[in-house]
Design an enzyme around this catalytic site. Structure first.
Site, PDB file in Angstrom:
ATOM      1  N   TYR A  54     -83.702  -7.568 -63.245  1.00 54.33           N
ATOM      2  CA  TYR A  54     -83.914  -8.728 -62.381  1.00 54.33           C
ATOM      3  C   TYR A  54     -84.668  -9.803 -63.169  1.00 54.33           C
ATOM      4  O   TYR A  54     -85.862  -9.690 -63.439  1.00 54.33           O
ATOM      5  CB  TYR A  54     -84.702  -8.361 -61.128  1.00 54.33           C
ATOM      6  CG  TYR A  54     -84.022  -7.370 -60.212  1.00 54.33           C
ATOM      7  CD1 TYR A  54     -82.657  -7.094 -60.327  1.00 54.33           C
ATOM      8  CD2 TYR A  54     -84.728  -6.713 -59.216  1.00 54.33           C
ATOM      9  CE1 TYR A  54     -82.029  -6.194 -59.485  1.00 54.33           C
ATOM     10  CE2 TYR A  54     -84.114  -5.810 -58.364  1.00 54.33           C
ATOM     11  CZ  TYR A  54     -82.760  -5.546 -58.503  1.00 54.33           C
ATOM     12  OH  TYR A  54     -82.151  -4.646 -57.673  1.00 54.33           O
ATOM     13  N   SER A 149     -78.762   4.606 -57.930  1.00 58.26           N
ATOM     14  CA  SER A 149     -78.150   3.569 -57.095  1.00 58.26           C
ATOM     15  C   SER A 149     -76.653   3.525 -57.331  1.00 58.26           C
ATOM     16  O   SER A 149     -76.204   3.465 -58.480  1.00 58.26           O
ATOM     17  CB  SER A 149     -78.764   2.195 -57.410  1.00 58.26           C
ATOM     18  OG  SER A 149     -78.158   1.170 -56.643  1.00 58.26           O
TER      19      SER A 149
END
Length: 320
Positions: A54, A149
């Site tokens: 990110y 994930s």
């Protein structure tokens, strides 16, 4: 705020998790981000999710600075690795896990990560190598628990079959009223193996707040108008999707809550979901989302919402 156990880890997390994808360190300026983080703690949110990718470390760096004045045991911090940090640094090899966990710890200014997650599956690295390396991270004290994930059922089963390794306690899939794919196989498999869901995009990039109206330009300042944050929302902005979502607003009103709260409560109705990750650019958004925790809503209203959205052509082929 209500809390649920993260898999069989013994770690207690708030039902609402504050995420930092596309926002902190990137799309939201620092003062606003700090205000959102402070409001999250005020609302009882103890769970913060980020990833090294990110902002290529920017979100972790922001959180490291913003959290360093708080007692370390007052929050649960989750981050991830997999995506390329440089032209040569990516994946889930032993070398990358060892390198990236140390880099994340440095940016986050902490001695340990509560939940260290594989952001995607690495088909180029043997699962045994990945699980051994992740287990070493936990046994060294650099992480308390591990998760993944968007892994397939086979990926999950393969990880569980590796002997002598630390077991995953969390799965982070996309899951919402508009995206129900995990219900078919991932949730049942995880529930049977002590693995909780931490779901991302439970509001479908904000579409399930009702702010985007069919036939109307996106509101100024919304995610859909942002170059930094709007790249993933397009699939949910089709007119037929927005028209269906608009039909959910009266159901939320009947339930006595906002549409965002209704959508979050729908996700949390699933007992295998430990927490729903929300993004926020303003403190009032954090407070609105936090109120979804512990809501009691008539299952008949949820059934009506599901029936409305099941008719969507774009999502009609998705396993229920």
């Amino acid at each position: 705020m209500k809390y649920r156990e993260l898999g069989d880890s013994g770690i207690s997390v708030s039902e609402i998790c504050l995420g930092s994808w596309l926002t902190y360190g990137l799309g939201v300026e620092s003062d606003a981000a700090r205000a959102c983080l402070a409001r999250a703690f005020d609302e009882g949110i103890n769970f913060i999710d980020t990833a090294n990718i990110y902002g290529r470390g920017a979100a972790e760096t922001f959180l490291g600075e913003a959290l360093k004045g708080r007692p370390r045991d007052s929050y649960v911090l989750a981050t991830k690795l997999f995506f390329p940090m440089t032209d040569t640094d990516s994946g889930l090899s032993r070398a990358q896990i060892e390198k990236q966990v140390d880099a994340s710890l440095q940016r986050l200014q902490t001695d340990y990560i509560d939940l260290y997650q594989c952001h995607r599956y690495d088909a180029e690295t043997p699962i045994e190598e990945t699980m051994d390396a992740l287990s070493a991270v936990v046994r060294s004290g650099k992480a308390r628990a591990i998760g993944f994930s968007e892994w397939s059922p086979k990926n999950i089963e393969d990880s569980l079959a590796v002997p002598g390794t630390v077991k995953f306690v969390s799965s982070q899939p996309q899951y919402s009223l508009l995206w129900r794919r995990p219900e078919a196989k991932v949730i049942p498999l995880c529930a049977a193996n002590g693995i909780s869901q931490i779901v991302w995009s439970p509001l479908a990039q904000g579409v399930l707040t009702g702010k985007y109206k069919p036939g109307t330009p996106p509101p100024a300042g919304s995610r859909a108008t942002s170059d930094e944050m709007g790249g993933f929302i397009g699939r949910f902005l089709e007119p037929h999707v927005l028209e269906a979502v608009a039909k959910l607003i009266p159901l939320a009103e009947e339930a006595g809550c906002t549409l965002a709260q209704f959508a979050l409560a729908w996700v949390l109705r699933e007992s295998n979901v430990a927490s729903a990750i929300v993004g926020a650019s303003r403190p009032d958004q954090v407070s609105d989302n936090a109120k979804a925790s512990g809501l009691t809503i008539d299952p008949a209203l949820f059934a009506k919402a599901e029936a409305i959205l099941a008719a969507l052509p774009a999502f009609g082929d998705m396993p229920r």
